[in-house]
Design a protein around this motif. Structure first.
Motif, PDB file in Angstrom:
ATOM      1  N   MET A 155      38.743  37.956  39.853  1.00  0.00           N
ATOM      2  CA  MET A 155      38.532  38.519  41.761  1.00  0.00           C
ATOM      3  C   MET A 155      40.210  38.873  42.379  1.00  0.00           C
ATOM      4  SD  MET A 155      36.971  35.047  43.442  1.00  0.00           S
ATOM      5  CE  MET A 155      37.756  33.592  40.783  1.00  0.00           C
ATOM      6  N   LEU A 156      40.734  38.782  41.273  1.00  0.00           N
ATOM      7  CA  LEU A 156      41.736  39.007  41.328  1.00  0.00           C
ATOM      8  C   LEU A 156      42.305  40.904  41.686  1.00  0.00           C
ATOM      9  CD1 LEU A 156      45.077  36.164  41.203  1.00  0.00           C
ATOM     10  CD2 LEU A 156      43.863  36.729  43.501  1.00  0.00           C
ATOM     11  N   ALA A 157      41.818  40.781  39.881  1.00  0.00           N
ATOM     12  CA  ALA A 157      42.468  42.494  39.104  1.00  0.00           C
ATOM     13  C   ALA A 157      41.260  43.142  39.996  1.00  0.00           C
ATOM     14  CB  ALA A 157      41.509  42.411  38.257  1.00  0.00           C
ATOM     15  N   ARG A 158      40.040  42.425  40.601  1.00  0.00           N
ATOM     16  CA  ARG A 158      38.593  43.447  41.588  1.00  0.00           C
ATOM     17  C   ARG A 158      39.501  44.061  42.168  1.00  0.00           C
ATOM     18  NH1 ARG A 158      33.627  40.438  42.735  1.00  0.00           N
ATOM     19  NH2 ARG A 158      35.340  39.426  44.914  1.00  0.00           N
ATOM     20  N   ASN A 159      39.969  43.467  43.179  1.00  0.00           N
ATOM     21  CA  ASN A 159      40.371  43.250  44.597  1.00  0.00           C
ATOM     22  C   ASN A 159      41.687  44.158  44.174  1.00  0.00           C
ATOM     23  OD1 ASN A 159      38.183  41.627  45.341  1.00  0.00           O
ATOM     24  ND2 ASN A 159      39.035  41.290  47.494  1.00  0.00           N
ATOM     25  N   VAL A 160      42.742  44.391  43.084  1.00  0.00           N
ATOM     26  CA  VAL A 160      43.765  44.554  43.316  1.00  0.00           C
ATOM     27  C   VAL A 160      42.957  46.699  43.194  1.00  0.00           C
ATOM     28  CG1 VAL A 160      45.705  45.783  41.346  1.00  0.00           C
ATOM     29  CG2 VAL A 160      45.642  43.414  42.624  1.00  0.00           C
ATOM     30  N   VAL A 161      41.834  46.424  41.823  1.00  0.00           N
ATOM     31  CA  VAL A 161      41.573  47.820  41.662  1.00  0.00           C
ATOM     32  C   VAL A 161      40.867  48.742  43.222  1.00  0.00           C
ATOM     33  CG1 VAL A 161      39.638  48.959  40.688  1.00  0.00           C
ATOM     34  CG2 VAL A 161      40.956  47.777  39.675  1.00  0.00           C
ATOM     35  N   ALA A 162      40.047  48.258  43.494  1.00  0.00           N
ATOM     36  CA  ALA A 162      39.486  47.943  45.001  1.00  0.00           C
ATOM     37  C   ALA A 162      40.229  48.847  46.627  1.00  0.00           C
ATOM     38  CB  ALA A 162      38.381  47.257  45.642  1.00  0.00           C
ATOM     39  N   GLY A 163      41.102  47.830  46.000  1.00  0.00           N
ATOM     40  CA  GLY A 163      42.390  47.873  46.798  1.00  0.00           C
ATOM     41  C   GLY A 163      42.930  49.524  46.830  1.00  0.00           C
TER      42      GLY A 163
END
Lengths: 263, 202
Positions: free
Chosen positions: B91-99
């Protein structure tokens, strides 16, 4: 800073996933303090050529020299801090205020906060925006015209030796565009910054340029002063582009030339 | 709820341990997820592989993962901490990428063109604008972590899970209810706090 000269010497660019050159062996020079417009249709390589000057795009072969120094030998970050850059999409930093946007290059160069604040106010006045009203605004609270004024102010903040402008007024409506063009002419005349300006708009090119370089398919079709292109178009393409065959335009141009001579 | 009323000190201590576990696990998770997410955001071809792998890990049943981790680290704080940090990666890495991917490309082009170094582009332009999205990921991760952290009562004797597992063995439903209710309350409170943080950095 003293206005720079920019020289393209057989500059050639090919993008990694392409089998033909986006820019093919272009050579010409922009003199110190000159405003040169790169004019051509979209996809002709004019933006690509512009972006070789600050090394956002690497050359395949040939050279680009700024003040006689091959840019390939310079640190790209250092090089870019000395050259202003304005793009059509503006790209104001959404997480910063107007003041922080305008002051970004001075802050990268390590100016003191006092110097930066004074310079930001000076620049906002230069682009005709009231500092007290605009300093603390966010980019999201600006109109398109205001945003591009800030974009221009940001680009010239650290007194760059050259200015690169990539269709800067392409996304604003006609009335605002004319106002911005007039302002740019005033600012560039005041600063005497060497400027390379990309557009596909012939009227804009004629309004702004000391010299126009017409590009097509990655090559220079013709380079010369606006009058020269109009009176002696080198190719049928240039002739068509600048309406050199059009009677109405011919009449206006004849009149314009008389006015220039009379000065 | 009677247990909560009769043993407030004990419940508060376990809730504190629960929070500490989740907080440490979140910090450890960020140490890995931030660079992983940034690397994936820089290499669009690599991103689906990184996120796909983390997503696959996320689907491993938590009890099965814990069984393996207990084999590796023994009983105690460590296996549950590692399990939580591993689960949060996705969840964290996915949102870093999306951000980072969500930052206007024109701003990134302008940042490079004006002479920011790659690190300055990341820290001054991309990261500040990716932060609300990252905090959004932290909200989802923290809720899941608080739930999974109850297994810490089973393998490590830490957190509110102690009440739940003791309640199960001792046939004391009010202990189970107390542990679960406080865990839920923690999740709701942390979600609200992070939501506030998300709004503040926007």
């Amino acid at each position: 800073m003293k206005p720079a000269t920019i020289r393209f010497d057989d500059s050639t660019v090919r993008y990694p996933d392409s089998d033909r050159d986006a820019v093919g062996g272009v050579s010409f020079e922009v003199g110190g303090g000159e405003l040169v417009v790169l004019l051509g249709p979209s996809g002709c390589g004019k933006s690509t050529l512009l972006r070789t000057v600050n090394r956002l795009v690497p050359l395949r072969c040939g050279r680009v020299l700024v003040d006689g120094v091959d840019v390939a030998q310079l640190d790209p970050v250092e090089l870019r801090r000395g050259i202003g850059y304005v793009i059509q999409a503006i790209g104001l930093f959404a997480n910063m205020t107007v003041a922080a946007n305008v002051g970004v290059v001075p802050s990268l160069l390590g100016w003191s906060p006092g110097e930066i604040t004074a310079r930001v106010d000076e620049l906002l006045r230069l682009v005709d925006l009231d500092p007290t009203e605009y300093r603390t605004r966010r980019p999201s609270a600006l109109s398109g015209g205001e945003a591009q004024r800030i974009g221009v102010a940001r680009a010239i903040a650290a007194r760059p030796r050259a200015l690169l402008m990539d269709e800067p007024f392409g996304a604003v409506d006609v009335v605002v565009r004319t106002a911005l063009q007039r302002e740019l002419v005033r600012i560039v005349a005041e600063l005497r910054t060497t400027t390379l300006f990309v557009t596909h708009d012939v009227d804009e090119a004629f309004r702004l340029a000391d010299r126009i370089v017409v590009m097509r398919d990655g090559r220079v079709e013709q380079a010369g002063e606006p009058f020269e292109l109009f009176e002696r178009p080198a190719t049928p393409y240039v002739r068509e582009l600048v309406h050199a065959g059009d009677d109405v335009y011919r009449r206006y141009f004849a009149r314009g030339r008389e006015l220039v001579r009379a000065r | 709820m009677s247990y909560l009323v009769s043993h407030p000190g004990r419940v508060a201590a376990l809730a504190g341990g629960h929070l500490e576990l989740v907080a440490v696990a979140l910090a450890v998770a960020l140490i890995f997820a931030l660079p992983l997410g940034i690397v994936a955001a820089r290499r669009p071809r690599l991103a689906p592989w990184v996120l796909g792998t983390l997503g696959a890990v996320y689907t491993i049943p938590s009890l099965a993962l814990l069984a393996v981790l207990v084999q590796l680290f023994g009983l105690g704080f460590t296996p549950i901490l590692v399990a939580l940090a591993v689960y949060a990666q996705f969840m964290l890495a996915r949102n870093v990428v999306a951000g980072i991917a969500g930052v206007d490309p024109a701003q990134v082009d302008a940042a490079h063109g004006l002479g920011m170094s790659p690190a300055q582009v990341l820290l001054r332009v991309e990261f500040p604008q990716a932060l609300p999205v990252l905090i959004g990921g932290m909200r989802v991760a923290v809720i899941a972590m608080i739930a999974i952290a109850t297994l810490g009562g089973y393998v490590g004797g830490v957190g509110l899970g102690v009440l739940i597992f003791n309640g199960l063995t001792l046939h004391q439903p009010q202990m189970i209810v107390a542990g679960s209710a406080v865990a839920c309350a923690l999740a709701v409170a942390l979600d609200a706090a992070l939501r506030l943080a998300e709004r503040l950095v926007r």
